[in-house]
Design a protein around this motif. Structure first.
Motif, mmCIF file in Angstrom:
data_model
loop_
_atom_site.group_PDB
_atom_site.id
_atom_site.type_symbol
_atom_site.label_atom_id
_atom_site.label_comp_id
_atom_site.label_asym_id
_atom_site.label_seq_id
_atom_site.Cartn_x
_atom_site.Cartn_y
_atom_site.Cartn_z
ATOM 1 N N PHE A 1 41.101 11.257 10.471
ATOM 2 C CA PHE A 1 42.165 10.284 10.759
ATOM 3 C C PHE A 1 42.498 10.209 12.240
ATOM 4 O O PHE A 1 42.384 9.146 12.856
ATOM 5 C CB PHE A 1 43.423 10.616 9.942
ATOM 6 C CG PHE A 1 43.247 10.328 8.480
ATOM 7 C CD1 PHE A 1 43.561 9.085 7.958
ATOM 8 C CD2 PHE A 1 42.749 11.295 7.624
ATOM 9 C CE1 PHE A 1 43.386 8.802 6.613
ATOM 10 C CE2 PHE A 1 42.571 11.032 6.275
ATOM 11 C CZ PHE A 1 42.886 9.789 5.763
ATOM 12 N N PHE A 2 42.885 11.370 12.839
ATOM 13 C CA PHE A 2 43.312 11.335 14.242
ATOM 14 C C PHE A 2 42.143 11.037 15.184
ATOM 15 O O PHE A 2 42.304 10.408 16.213
ATOM 16 C CB PHE A 2 43.979 12.658 14.637
ATOM 17 C CG PHE A 2 45.363 12.834 14.066
ATOM 18 C CD1 PHE A 2 45.932 11.880 13.237
ATOM 19 C CD2 PHE A 2 46.109 13.961 14.369
ATOM 20 C CE1 PHE A 2 47.208 12.043 12.711
ATOM 21 C CE2 PHE A 2 47.390 14.130 13.864
ATOM 22 C CZ PHE A 2 47.936 13.175 13.019
ATOM 23 N N ALA B 1 42.309 25.806 6.614
ATOM 24 C CA ALA B 1 41.970 25.413 7.986
ATOM 25 C C ALA B 1 40.929 24.293 7.995
ATOM 26 O O ALA B 1 41.034 23.344 8.776
ATOM 27 C CB ALA B 1 41.464 26.617 8.776
ATOM 28 N N VAL B 2 39.936 24.391 7.105
ATOM 29 C CA VAL B 2 38.905 23.352 7.033
ATOM 30 C C VAL B 2 39.523 22.024 6.593
ATOM 31 O O VAL B 2 39.202 20.957 7.144
ATOM 32 C CB VAL B 2 37.753 23.773 6.087
ATOM 33 C CG1 VAL B 2 36.859 22.592 5.756
ATOM 34 C CG2 VAL B 2 36.932 24.894 6.716
ATOM 35 N N LYS C 1 42.594 21.065 7.128
ATOM 36 C CA LYS C 1 43.340 20.550 8.282
ATOM 37 C C LYS C 1 42.387 19.940 9.303
ATOM 38 O O LYS C 1 42.651 18.876 9.859
ATOM 39 C CB LYS C 1 44.150 21.682 8.931
ATOM 40 C CG LYS C 1 45.352 22.099 8.084
ATOM 41 C CD LYS C 1 45.946 23.410 8.563
ATOM 42 C CE LYS C 1 46.848 23.211 9.766
ATOM 43 N NZ LYS C 1 47.406 24.524 10.213
ATOM 44 N N MET C 2 41.241 20.620 9.517
ATOM 45 C CA MET C 2 40.255 20.089 10.462
ATOM 46 C C MET C 2 39.767 18.711 10.006
ATOM 47 O O MET C 2 39.675 17.783 10.807
ATOM 48 C CB MET C 2 39.064 21.043 10.561
ATOM 49 C CG MET C 2 37.926 20.511 11.417
ATOM 50 S SD MET C 2 36.419 21.477 11.291
ATOM 51 C CE MET C 2 35.789 20.919 9.714
ATOM 52 N N VAL D 1 42.406 16.049 10.683
ATOM 53 C CA VAL D 1 42.480 15.694 12.110
ATOM 54 C C VAL D 1 41.251 14.874 12.505
ATOM 55 O O VAL D 1 41.367 13.837 13.163
ATOM 56 C CB VAL D 1 42.600 16.962 12.981
ATOM 57 C CG1 VAL D 1 42.498 16.605 14.463
ATOM 58 C CG2 VAL D 1 43.921 17.669 12.729
ATOM 59 N N ALA D 2 40.060 15.326 12.093
ATOM 60 C CA ALA D 2 38.825 14.645 12.508
ATOM 61 C C ALA D 2 38.728 13.243 11.909
ATOM 62 O O ALA D 2 38.456 12.273 12.605
ATOM 63 C CB ALA D 2 37.605 15.478 12.128
ATOM 64 N N LEU E 1 49.614 17.957 7.500
ATOM 65 C CA LEU E 1 49.210 19.047 8.400
ATOM 66 C C LEU E 1 50.321 20.085 8.529
ATOM 67 O O LEU E 1 50.068 21.287 8.517
ATOM 68 C CB LEU E 1 48.857 18.485 9.782
ATOM 69 C CG LEU E 1 47.528 17.722 9.884
ATOM 70 C CD1 LEU E 1 47.429 16.988 11.206
ATOM 71 C CD2 LEU E 1 46.356 18.672 9.716
#
Lengths: 227, 99
Positions: B55-56, B45-46, B48-49, B52-53, B18
């Motif tokens: 894994f995090f 950006a997609v 990165k999204m 995040v979605a 990220l």
């Protein structure tokens, strides 16, 4: 909620009477949180849509107005927010493992990083006021015709609306973190029951995702033009 | 809980990716790619999204129902943007001098 004798299990936060298993309750909570986040996606989606419409209408003005934002501060703040997401996910992991002290530590780190983000945001907004880049009667963007000024105001209206709404979500997130830290200190969360920490994590990461889109769309329009 | 618990190493790798993507998107913004600069910015950006979605936010361990809700929500967002832009781009409602 009164305990029901027909059920074999005792009432606890980890298993309310209306659920058969802990896993079922956890899945229901997660699904509910995601439904809420989807309404939030549509909420922010309307603003991204307005942004798309007007950037498409006035691409040149938007590029010039965007270039007046400090890209390095924006990028640094993005890194701060990503760090806070990292500490948040570690807090959730600590909760899954039932490590109470680690939960508190990582939640506090997340809180501090969130606070830094908001502080930097406040500094940036203050700069906009000093530069007269706040939409309104005293708005003035250097070297633009009057009709172009109006279009530049549109960019800054969207800038303040979108970063403002995002910051509001951050403030709510900070309140949520304070609550979670307090509850964790009271020993409310264990490996068996940590749903609030988990859902709080989902919210925090969602706010992070919004910023992941706001940063390139607001700060990075045609940066090469400025040289 | 019976749920999956990812290792700190997994999270650290996602976090590093990220940060790298943030540096990358900032650097590439200074390169003149013409109309593709916004495409590249949104692609990053997609990505990165998704990181995040998946894994995090644990979507990769979620139930099918939750995944369906997430995808359904994004589909509605796409409808919102696609239909409105289809209208805006074909009628010259905004961006016309004098309006």
């Amino acid at each position: 909620m009164p305990a029901n004798d027909a059920h074999a299990h005792a009432e606890s936060p980890a298993l309310r009477v209306q659920f058969d298993t802990e896993a079922q309750q956890k899945d229901a909570s997660t699904l509910g949180m995601w439904l809420f986040l989807i309404t939030e996606v549509m909420f922010f989606g309307g603003m991204f849509l307005v942004y798309t419409v007007y950037r498409n209408a006035y691409p040149g003005i938007f590029a010039i107005a965007s270039s007046s934002l400090d890209v390095y501060i924006g990028a640094a703040n993005t890194v701060v927010l990503l760090c806070s997401s990292f500490t948040m996910v570690l807090a959730v992991r600590a909760a899954q493992l039932g490590q109470r002290k680690a939960i508190i530590l990582f939640l506090i780190l997340t809180l501090i990083l969130g606070g830094i983000f908001l502080g930097v945001k406040a500094y940036e907004w203050n700069e906009k006021f000093q530069e007269h880049h706040v939409p309104g009667s005293s708005f003035h963007f250097e070297g633009m015709q009057p009709d172009e000024q109006a279009h530049a105001q549109l960019f800054f209206s969207l800038y303040f609306a979108m970063t403002g709404l995002h910051a509001l979500h951050m403030v709510i997130g900070v309140g949520m973190l304070l609550f979670l830290i307090r509850q964790a200190q009271k020993g409310r969360y264990s490996a068996e029951y940590m749903t609030p920490v988990d859902l709080g994590g989902l919210y925090w990461h969602f706010v992070d995702i919004i910023w992941i889109f706001l940063f390139p769309l607001l700060y990075l329009i045609d940066r090469h033009l400025k040289g | 809980m019976s749920e999956h618990i990812d290792s700190v190493k997994t999270y650290a790798l996602v976090f590093a990716a990220l940060i790298a993507a943030t540096v990358g998107t900032t650097a590439v913004a200074f390169v003149d790619l013409g109309p593709f600069s916004v495409v590249v910015a949104l692609l990053i950006a997609v990505c990165k999204m998704l990181l995040v979605a998946l894994f995090f936010m644990h979507v990769r361990h979620s139930t099918r129902l939750t995944r369906l809700v997430v995808l359904g929500g994004l589909l509605w967002l796409l409808i919102l943007i696609a239909l409105t832009m289809g209208d805006i781009l074909t009628r010259n409602w905004v961006g016309v001098p004098g309006r």
